[in-house]
Scaffold this motif. Structure first.
Motif, PDB file in Angstrom:
ATOM      1  N   TRP A  99       0.830  -1.195   0.000  1.00 16.33           N
ATOM      2  CA  TRP A  99       0.000   0.000   0.000  1.00 16.33           C
ATOM      3  C   TRP A  99       0.867   1.248   0.000  1.00 16.33           C
ATOM      4  CZ3 TRP A  99      -5.032  -0.137  -0.835  1.00 16.33           C
ATOM      5  CH2 TRP A  99      -5.728  -1.316  -0.573  1.00 16.33           C
ATOM      6  N   VAL A 100       0.559   2.166  -0.890  1.00 11.69           N
ATOM      7  CA  VAL A 100       1.157   3.498  -0.862  1.00 11.69           C
ATOM      8  C   VAL A 100       0.387   4.332   0.163  1.00 11.69           C
ATOM      9  CG1 VAL A 100       1.590   5.583  -2.228  1.00 11.69           C
ATOM     10  CG2 VAL A 100       1.834   3.332  -3.279  1.00 11.69           C
ATOM     11  N   ARG A 101      -0.911   4.134   0.177  1.00 15.24           N
ATOM     12  CA  ARG A 101      -1.801   4.813   1.114  1.00 15.24           C
ATOM     13  C   ARG A 101      -2.904   3.825   1.469  1.00 15.24           C
ATOM     14  NH1 ARG A 101      -1.800   9.907   1.782  1.00 15.24           N
ATOM     15  NH2 ARG A 101      -0.841  10.300  -0.220  1.00 15.24           N
ATOM     16  N   ARG A 102      -2.992   3.488   2.729  1.00 13.54           N
ATOM     17  CA  ARG A 102      -4.004   2.514   3.184  1.00 13.54           C
ATOM     18  C   ARG A 102      -5.409   3.125   3.097  1.00 13.54           C
ATOM     19  NH1 ARG A 102      -2.142  -1.976   4.719  1.00 13.54           N
ATOM     20  NH2 ARG A 102      -0.079  -2.240   5.598  1.00 13.54           N
ATOM     21  N   PRO A 103      -6.423   2.268   2.914  1.00 15.80           N
ATOM     22  CA  PRO A 103      -7.795   2.786   2.925  1.00 15.80           C
ATOM     23  C   PRO A 103      -8.103   3.458   4.265  1.00 15.80           C
ATOM     24  CG  PRO A 103      -7.739   0.533   2.099  1.00 15.80           C
ATOM     25  CD  PRO A 103      -6.365   0.832   2.637  1.00 15.80           C
ATOM     26  N   ALA A 104      -8.821   4.551   4.202  1.00 15.38           N
ATOM     27  CA  ALA A 104      -9.183   5.290   5.419  1.00 15.38           C
ATOM     28  C   ALA A 104     -10.455   4.711   6.009  1.00 15.38           C
ATOM     29  CB  ALA A 104      -9.383   6.762   5.091  1.00 15.38           C
ATOM     30  N   SER A 105     -10.559   4.798   7.315  1.00 15.04           N
ATOM     31  CA  SER A 105     -11.790   4.364   7.979  1.00 15.04           C
ATOM     32  C   SER A 105     -12.900   5.359   7.632  1.00 15.04           C
ATOM     33  CB  SER A 105     -11.583   4.329   9.493  1.00 15.04           C
ATOM     34  OG  SER A 105     -11.475   5.647   9.995  1.00 15.04           O
ATOM     35  N   PRO A 106     -14.151   4.942   7.745  1.00 13.37           N
ATOM     36  CA  PRO A 106     -15.249   5.880   7.489  1.00 13.37           C
ATOM     37  C   PRO A 106     -15.171   7.127   8.375  1.00 13.37           C
ATOM     38  CG  PRO A 106     -16.083   3.646   7.516  1.00 13.37           C
ATOM     39  CD  PRO A 106     -14.645   3.572   7.964  1.00 13.37           C
ATOM     40  N   LYS A 107     -14.754   6.969   9.626  1.00 14.78           N
ATOM     41  CA  LYS A 107     -14.645   8.125  10.526  1.00 14.78           C
ATOM     42  C   LYS A 107     -13.558   9.089  10.057  1.00 14.78           C
ATOM     43  CE  LYS A 107     -14.150   9.468  15.386  1.00 14.78           C
ATOM     44  NZ  LYS A 107     -14.114  10.817  15.026  1.00 14.78           N
ATOM     45  N   SER A 108     -12.397   8.555   9.662  1.00  7.82           N
ATOM     46  CA  SER A 108     -11.323   9.427   9.165  1.00  7.82           C
ATOM     47  C   SER A 108     -11.758  10.145   7.899  1.00  7.82           C
ATOM     48  CB  SER A 108     -10.057   8.609   8.890  1.00  7.82           C
ATOM     49  OG  SER A 108      -9.532   8.096  10.085  1.00  7.82           O
ATOM     50  N   THR A 109     -12.434   9.422   7.012  1.00  6.96           N
ATOM     51  CA  THR A 109     -12.929  10.043   5.780  1.00  6.96           C
ATOM     52  C   THR A 109     -13.915  11.163   6.110  1.00  6.96           C
ATOM     53  OG1 THR A 109     -12.620   7.981   4.564  1.00  6.96           O
ATOM     54  CG2 THR A 109     -14.105   9.602   3.589  1.00  6.96           C
ATOM     55  N   ALA A 110     -14.817  10.923   7.045  1.00  3.80           N
ATOM     56  CA  ALA A 110     -15.801  11.948   7.439  1.00  3.80           C
ATOM     57  C   ALA A 110     -15.100  13.156   8.056  1.00  3.80           C
ATOM     58  CB  ALA A 110     -16.819  11.361   8.407  1.00  3.80           C
ATOM     59  N   ASN A 111     -14.080  12.927   8.888  1.00  5.06           N
ATOM     60  CA  ASN A 111     -13.348  14.044   9.500  1.00  5.06           C
ATOM     61  C   ASN A 111     -12.628  14.873   8.435  1.00  5.06           C
ATOM     62  OD1 ASN A 111     -14.182  13.220  12.022  1.00  5.06           O
ATOM     63  ND2 ASN A 111     -12.254  12.237  12.553  1.00  5.06           N
ATOM     64  N   ARG A 112     -11.981  14.210   7.490  1.00  5.10           N
ATOM     65  CA  ARG A 112     -11.273  14.931   6.418  1.00  5.10           C
ATOM     66  C   ARG A 112     -12.258  15.692   5.543  1.00  5.10           C
ATOM     67  NH1 ARG A 112      -7.801   9.567   5.443  1.00  5.10           N
ATOM     68  NH2 ARG A 112      -6.473   9.811   7.283  1.00  5.10           N
ATOM     69  N   HIS A 113     -13.384  15.064   5.251  1.00  3.77           N
ATOM     70  CA  HIS A 113     -14.411  15.737   4.453  1.00  3.77           C
ATOM     71  C   HIS A 113     -14.939  16.965   5.192  1.00  3.77           C
ATOM     72  CE1 HIS A 113     -18.547  16.425   3.009  1.00  3.77           C
ATOM     73  NE2 HIS A 113     -18.011  16.170   1.821  1.00  3.77           N
ATOM     74  N   GLY A 114     -15.101  16.863   6.505  1.00  5.45           N
ATOM     75  CA  GLY A 114     -15.557  18.005   7.296  1.00  5.45           C
ATOM     76  C   GLY A 114     -14.582  19.171   7.227  1.00  5.45           C
ATOM     77  N   LEU A 115     -13.288  18.863   7.288  1.00  3.81           N
ATOM     78  CA  LEU A 115     -12.270  19.907   7.157  1.00  3.81           C
ATOM     79  C   LEU A 115     -12.340  20.531   5.769  1.00  3.81           C
ATOM     80  CD1 LEU A 115      -9.835  21.503   8.198  1.00  3.81           C
ATOM     81  CD2 LEU A 115      -8.386  19.558   7.520  1.00  3.81           C
ATOM     82  N   LEU A 116     -12.456  19.701   4.737  1.00  6.75           N
ATOM     83  CA  LEU A 116     -12.564  20.216   3.367  1.00  6.75           C
ATOM     84  C   LEU A 116     -13.805  21.087   3.218  1.00  6.75           C
ATOM     85  CD1 LEU A 116     -11.521  20.278   0.450  1.00  6.75           C
ATOM     86  CD2 LEU A 116     -12.859  18.188   0.040  1.00  6.75           C
ATOM     87  N   TRP A 117     -14.928  20.664   3.806  1.00 11.34           N
ATOM     88  CA  TRP A 117     -16.160  21.458   3.746  1.00 11.34           C
ATOM     89  C   TRP A 117     -15.915  22.851   4.320  1.00 11.34           C
ATOM     90  CZ3 TRP A 117     -19.551  24.287   6.523  1.00 11.34           C
ATOM     91  CH2 TRP A 117     -20.822  24.490   5.983  1.00 11.34           C
ATOM     92  N   CYS A 118     -15.240  22.932   5.462  1.00  4.85           N
ATOM     93  CA  CYS A 118     -14.962  24.230   6.099  1.00  4.85           C
ATOM     94  C   CYS A 118     -14.038  25.081   5.231  1.00  4.85           C
ATOM     95  CB  CYS A 118     -14.332  24.021   7.474  1.00  4.85           C
ATOM     96  SG  CYS A 118     -15.467  23.322   8.682  1.00  4.85           S
ATOM     97  N   ILE A 119     -13.066  24.459   4.603  1.00  6.94           N
ATOM     98  CA  ILE A 119     -12.130  25.172   3.732  1.00  6.94           C
ATOM     99  C   ILE A 119     -12.876  25.779   2.551  1.00  6.94           C
ATOM    100  CG2 ILE A 119     -10.211  24.797   2.111  1.00  6.94           C
ATOM    101  CD1 ILE A 119      -9.187  22.672   4.222  1.00  6.94           C
ATOM    102  N   VAL A 120     -13.754  25.006   1.937  1.00  8.83           N
ATOM    103  CA  VAL A 120     -14.532  25.508   0.795  1.00  8.83           C
ATOM    104  C   VAL A 120     -15.504  26.592   1.252  1.00  8.83           C
ATOM    105  CG1 VAL A 120     -16.198  24.870  -1.003  1.00  8.83           C
ATOM    106  CG2 VAL A 120     -14.249  23.373  -0.518  1.00  8.83           C
ATOM    107  N   GLN A 121     -16.105  26.405   2.412  1.00 11.11           N
ATOM    108  CA  GLN A 121     -17.034  27.411   2.928  1.00 11.11           C
ATOM    109  C   GLN A 121     -16.323  28.745   3.154  1.00 11.11           C
ATOM    110  OE1 GLN A 121     -20.388  26.932   3.124  1.00 11.11           O
ATOM    111  NE2 GLN A 121     -20.495  29.138   3.535  1.00 11.11           N
ATOM    112  N   ALA A 122     -15.059  28.685   3.576  1.00  6.02           N
ATOM    113  CA  ALA A 122     -14.294  29.919   3.772  1.00  6.02           C
ATOM    114  C   ALA A 122     -14.121  30.664   2.450  1.00  6.02           C
ATOM    115  CB  ALA A 122     -12.936  29.610   4.400  1.00  6.02           C
ATOM    116  N   ALA A 123     -14.023  29.934   1.342  1.00  2.85           N
ATOM    117  CA  ALA A 123     -13.916  30.582   0.026  1.00  2.85           C
ATOM    118  C   ALA A 123     -15.230  31.239  -0.369  1.00  2.85           C
ATOM    119  CB  ALA A 123     -13.487  29.563  -1.027  1.00  2.85           C
ATOM    120  N   ILE A 124     -16.338  30.679   0.067  1.00  2.00           N
ATOM    121  CA  ILE A 124     -17.652  31.281  -0.197  1.00  2.00           C
ATOM    122  C   ILE A 124     -17.815  32.547   0.631  1.00  2.00           C
ATOM    123  CG2 ILE A 124     -20.146  30.926   0.071  1.00  2.00           C
ATOM    124  CD1 ILE A 124     -19.546  27.899  -0.421  1.00  2.00           C
TER     125      ILE A 124
END
Length: 192
Positions: A114-139
């Motif tokens: 593995w170059v990058r192991r699959p992320a757990s659903p919780k880790s994916t949700a946390n990263r997505h939440g951070l990305l959501w906030c980053i995009v919202q800041a651009a709005i």
């Protein structure tokens, strides 16, 4: 009506000029590059560095998430060309592709690891939440770099992976048999 209001705000933010990428009669067309646009990773780092009310460890954790995971985001044009993601060009499709990459991980068949192991659903949700906030800041920026959040309505992996364990209840006779084999009286009390 909501789209018209959003466009009016964008038009006002650009000092009564057509927003970058807007072509009268055609709407938004995919631009080569908005001169005010920023690479997604740069914008994300700026967002994290400007956050208030967080401790240094949290800031470091967010920076690590940006560098290791959000930096993997790419933008695929309508013609299929893959290009670096910027804060203004990422789409809901790009976000969904990125979530799938988080779920699947990256395996290198040449070396068999593995170059990058699959992320757990919780880790994916946390990263997505951070990305959501980053995009919202651009709005919310002045002037806004986006009119809507491409992370909204993204379907995330389920924490339970879609499986549910069936509850099993003991019959009265099974319970009595089990209780008789518990040697300690205090443990029997807990079983009751």
């Amino acid at each position: 009506m909501e789209q018209a209001d959003a466009f009016k705000k964008l038009f006002d933010a650009h000092k009564q000029q057509w927003p970058f990428g807007w072509v009268p009669g055609q709407g938004f067309v995919e631009p080569e590059r908005d001169p005010d646009d920023a690479p997604l990773t740069d914008w994300a780092r700026r967002y994290v560095d400007r956050l208030t009310g967080i401790d240094p460890r949290t800031r470091d954790d967010y920076r690590r998430e940006v560098d290791r995971h959000i930096s993997l985001m790419v933008h695929t044009t309508r013609s299929g060309q893959v290009m670096p993601a910027t804060i203004a060009n990422i789409t809901a499709d790009d976000v969904q592709d990125w979530v799938r990459l988080q779920e699947a991980g990256e395996h290198d068949p040449k070396v068999g690891r593995w170059v990058r192991r699959p992320a757990s659903p919780k880790s994916t949700a946390n990263r997505h939440g951070l990305l959501w906030c980053i995009v919202q800041a651009a709005i919310d920026a002045d002037p806004p770099l986006r009119t809507k959040n491409c992370c909204a309505n993204t379907r995330l992996p389920r924490v339970d992976d879609g499986t549910s364990e069936e509850m099993v209840f003991l019959e009265q006779e099974e319970y009595q048999l089990l209780r008789r084999h518990i040697p300690d009286a205090a443990a029997r009390d807990l079983a009751d």
